[in-house]
Scaffold this active site. Structure first.
Site, PDB file in Angstrom:
ATOM      1  N   ARG A  46       0.850  -1.206   0.000  1.00  0.00           N
ATOM      2  CA  ARG A  46       0.000   0.000   0.000  1.00  0.00           C
ATOM      3  C   ARG A  46       0.878   1.246   0.000  1.00  0.00           C
ATOM      4  O   ARG A  46       0.547   2.262  -0.601  1.00  0.00           O
ATOM      5  CB  ARG A  46      -0.962  -0.003   1.203  1.00  0.00           C
ATOM      6  CG  ARG A  46      -1.684   1.329   1.375  1.00  0.00           C
ATOM      7  CD  ARG A  46      -2.925   1.300   2.249  1.00  0.00           C
ATOM      8  NE  ARG A  46      -2.854   0.438   3.401  1.00  0.00           N
ATOM      9  CZ  ARG A  46      -2.131   0.687   4.499  1.00  0.00           C
ATOM     10  NH1 ARG A  46      -1.426   1.791   4.616  1.00  0.00           N
ATOM     11  NH2 ARG A  46      -2.126  -0.177   5.504  1.00  0.00           N
ATOM     12  N   TYR A 102     -16.694  16.831 -15.083  1.00  0.00           N
ATOM     13  CA  TYR A 102     -17.144  15.430 -15.006  1.00  0.00           C
ATOM     14  C   TYR A 102     -18.141  15.266 -13.855  1.00  0.00           C
ATOM     15  O   TYR A 102     -17.903  15.742 -12.739  1.00  0.00           O
ATOM     16  CB  TYR A 102     -15.921  14.519 -14.815  1.00  0.00           C
ATOM     17  CG  TYR A 102     -16.308  13.087 -14.527  1.00  0.00           C
ATOM     18  CD1 TYR A 102     -17.156  12.399 -15.392  1.00  0.00           C
ATOM     19  CD2 TYR A 102     -15.860  12.435 -13.387  1.00  0.00           C
ATOM     20  CE1 TYR A 102     -17.541  11.099 -15.127  1.00  0.00           C
ATOM     21  CE2 TYR A 102     -16.228  11.124 -13.124  1.00  0.00           C
ATOM     22  CZ  TYR A 102     -17.072  10.464 -14.004  1.00  0.00           C
ATOM     23  OH  TYR A 102     -17.462   9.184 -13.738  1.00  0.00           O
ATOM     24  N   ASP A 119      -7.374  19.125 -13.738  1.00  0.00           N
ATOM     25  CA  ASP A 119      -7.709  17.797 -14.248  1.00  0.00           C
ATOM     26  C   ASP A 119      -7.348  17.800 -15.729  1.00  0.00           C
ATOM     27  O   ASP A 119      -8.018  18.435 -16.544  1.00  0.00           O
ATOM     28  CB  ASP A 119      -9.206  17.526 -14.022  1.00  0.00           C
ATOM     29  CG  ASP A 119      -9.625  16.132 -14.467  1.00  0.00           C
ATOM     30  OD1 ASP A 119      -8.934  15.550 -15.329  1.00  0.00           O
ATOM     31  OD2 ASP A 119     -10.661  15.629 -13.976  1.00  0.00           O
ATOM     32  N   LYS A 168      -8.217   6.764 -19.022  1.00  0.00           N
ATOM     33  CA  LYS A 168      -8.557   7.273 -20.357  1.00  0.00           C
ATOM     34  C   LYS A 168      -7.351   7.202 -21.296  1.00  0.00           C
ATOM     35  O   LYS A 168      -6.830   6.146 -21.520  1.00  0.00           O
ATOM     36  CB  LYS A 168      -9.113   8.690 -20.228  1.00  0.00           C
ATOM     37  CG  LYS A 168     -10.091   8.869 -19.067  1.00  0.00           C
ATOM     38  CD  LYS A 168     -11.323   8.017 -19.216  1.00  0.00           C
ATOM     39  CE  LYS A 168     -12.354   8.409 -18.189  1.00  0.00           C
ATOM     40  NZ  LYS A 168     -12.945   7.329 -17.434  1.00  0.00           N
TER      41      LYS A 168
HETATM   42  O1  P1T Z   1     -13.324   7.025 -13.783  1.00  0.00           O
HETATM   43  P1  P1T Z   1     -12.127   7.488 -13.013  1.00  0.00           P
HETATM   44  O2  P1T Z   1     -10.839   6.875 -13.454  1.00  0.00           O
HETATM   45  O3  P1T Z   1     -12.319   7.397 -11.533  1.00  0.00           O
HETATM   46  O4  P1T Z   1     -11.924   9.050 -13.367  1.00  0.00           O
HETATM   47  C1  P1T Z   1     -12.871  10.038 -13.043  1.00  0.00           C
HETATM   48  C2  P1T Z   1     -12.781  11.185 -14.016  1.00  0.00           C
HETATM   49  C3  P1T Z   1     -12.095  12.337 -13.640  1.00  0.00           C
HETATM   50  N1  P1T Z   1     -11.957  13.386 -14.472  1.00  0.00           N
HETATM   51  C4  P1T Z   1     -12.474  13.358 -15.724  1.00  0.00           C
HETATM   52  C5  P1T Z   1     -12.307  14.555 -16.615  1.00  0.00           C
HETATM   53  C6  P1T Z   1     -13.172  12.235 -16.172  1.00  0.00           C
HETATM   54  O5  P1T Z   1     -13.647  12.239 -17.417  1.00  0.00           O
HETATM   55  C7  P1T Z   1     -13.338  11.118 -15.297  1.00  0.00           C
HETATM   56  C8  P1T Z   1     -14.102   9.908 -15.702  1.00  0.00           C
HETATM   57  N2  P1T Z   1     -14.933  10.113 -16.815  1.00  0.00           N
HETATM   58  C9  P1T Z   1     -15.760   9.199 -17.379  1.00  0.00           C
HETATM   59  C10 P1T Z   1     -15.900   7.939 -16.945  1.00  0.00           C
HETATM   60  C11 P1T Z   1     -16.500   9.675 -18.571  1.00  0.00           C
HETATM   61  O6  P1T Z   1     -17.006   8.857 -19.359  1.00  0.00           O
HETATM   62  O7  P1T Z   1     -16.578  10.897 -18.755  1.00  0.00           O
END
Ligand code: P1T
Length: 379
Positions: free
Chosen positions: A46, A98, A170, A195
């Site tokens: 961890r 988001y 972000d 992503k």
């Molecule tokens: O899904 P995760 O890895 O926890 O990330 C969250 C997140 C944070 N910031 C942005 C700009 C994002 O687009 C996302 C996650 N977005 C999607 C799942 C989506 O389809 O827009």
């Protein structure tokens, strides 16, 4: 070192035990100590894991930052940043972001006494109007999800400095291939690695990058204390994805341009949201702070009817209907009912997000096939 060389080499060293050129998956929870405290820098996974350490170093290098921190999801990375705050502190966030980030801010942290101001950040006067001595964090997402608004990172950094707040960006939609927020004055860069960074729709992960040693120590303490760390297999997948980030992003951008231009001239399309158009309201800022304009595009059909949007989404063949973005394959989504459903309808409307908006993540297939798919689905 230039970007492509960094994507392949930065932070990654041949395995000291075997010489393996690719970082091994250290699938272990713990590490042997010769005597209490006498170990090789790894005590418990961890806290530290060699696969994760290499990924953290690689992400930091790509962003021109000193320290990287990896998390089990993008949301866990954002959560770690908000945990720097105390009740009574205030956050200024973009109002178009988001849905999961909005949900974390309003449903988890607002009840704990942190105040959030959601403002249209492409207008810095709107940020200045709510900034004050209680402002401790400015949260920028650029380009925004899903309206592709572009926020001036350097201008946001100036406001953050004026009020003594941290600036977090972000950078999920842009990746360090398109923009490096630390170079523009940001304190924290955040990723949903799920992503473009991982790039193959096969893992969920997040990351933070910072330059400041003390800030890194505080975040690293929270990362370990709260425990939202990723497993080594996921770290390996992102490390592998990063090696082709530059090639994939180049193609995402080329295909994004072709798709945006096709949609713009389509008689049934009312509006296309893409920062590469010179009539995009923030195009000048995008051209200044980004190296290209990315593969995320949103659009609304003429008539602005949700039923028409859903009919198009159901007809797509290559633009598969699914949450997420940034993978090699093209995806489509309906933000109002999918990724942004947790934002109340009234709030969505206020920030300009129509219930009939379609979001596309343009993949790296052949552009001709993607345009054919759009033509048959839109009709
Ligand atoms: O899904 P995760 O890895 O926890 O990330 C969250 C997140 C944070 N910031 C942005 C700009 C994002 O687009 C996302 C996650 N977005 C999607 C799942 C989506 O389809 O827009």
């Amino acid at each position: 070192m230039k970007f492509a060389t960094k994507a392949i080499h930065a932070g990654v060293h041949p395995d000291p035990a075997t010489g393996a050129i690719m970082t091994p998956i250290y699938q272990t929870s713990t590490y042997v100590q010769r005597s209490p405290g006498d170990h090789k820098g790894f005590e418990y996974s961890r806290t530290h894991n060699p696969t994760r350490s290499q990924l953290q170093a690689a992400v930091a290098a790509l962003d021109n930052g000193k320290h990287g921190l990896a998390f089990a999801s993008g949301m866990a990375a954002i959560d770690c940043v908000v945990k720097l705050l105390q009740p009574g502190d205030e956050v200024i966030s973009t109002n178009d972001l988001y849905g999961g980030t909005y949900r974390l801010f309003t449903k988890v942290y607002e009840p704990l006494g942190i105040k959030f101001h959601f403002v249209p950040m492409h207008n810095m006067d709107a940020v200045r109007a709510v900034a004050g001595p209680k402002t401790k964090l400015i949260w920028v997402e650029t380009p925004t999800n899903p309206l592709l608004n572009v926020i001036d990172i350097a201008a946001a950094a100036t406001v953050a400095k004026e009020c003594g707040a941290l600036l977090a960006v972000d950078n999920t939609f842009s990746t360090p291939y398109l923009q490096t927020p630390i170079d523009l004055g940001a304190d924290i860069v955040m990723y949903s690695l799920t992503k473009y960074m991982a790039g193959h729709s096969d893992t969920v992960m997040g990351a933070l990058v910072v330059n400041d040693d003390e800030l890194h120590q505080r975040l690293s303490f929270l990362q370990n204390a709260c425990g939202g760390t990723p497993g080594p297999q996921d770290c390996f997948l992102v490390l592998r994805g990063l090696k082709t980030l530059h090639l994939r992003m180049q193609r995402h951008c080329e295909n994004g341009r072709a798709v945006a231009e096709y949609l713009r001239q389509h008689p049934k399309v009312e509006k296309v949201y893409w920062p590469g158009f010179d009539n995009h309201p923030n195009h000048a800022v995008a051209a200044r702070q980004m190296r290209d304009f990315g593969g995320m595009i949103s659009f609304v059909l003429k008539g602005d009817r949700q039923a028409d949007a859903i009919a198009v989404l159901e007809k797509f063949q290559y633009f598969t209907l699914a949450e997420s973005l940034g993978g090699v394959e093209s995806l489509s989504g309906h933000p109002a009912s999918m990724t942004h459903a947790s934002i109340p309808a009234e709030q969505r409307r206020k920030s300009g997000l129509s219930d009939s908006l379609i979001r596309l993540s343009v993949g790296i297939e052949d552009a001709e096939d993607l345009i054919e798919d759009l033509a048959q689905a839109i009709g």
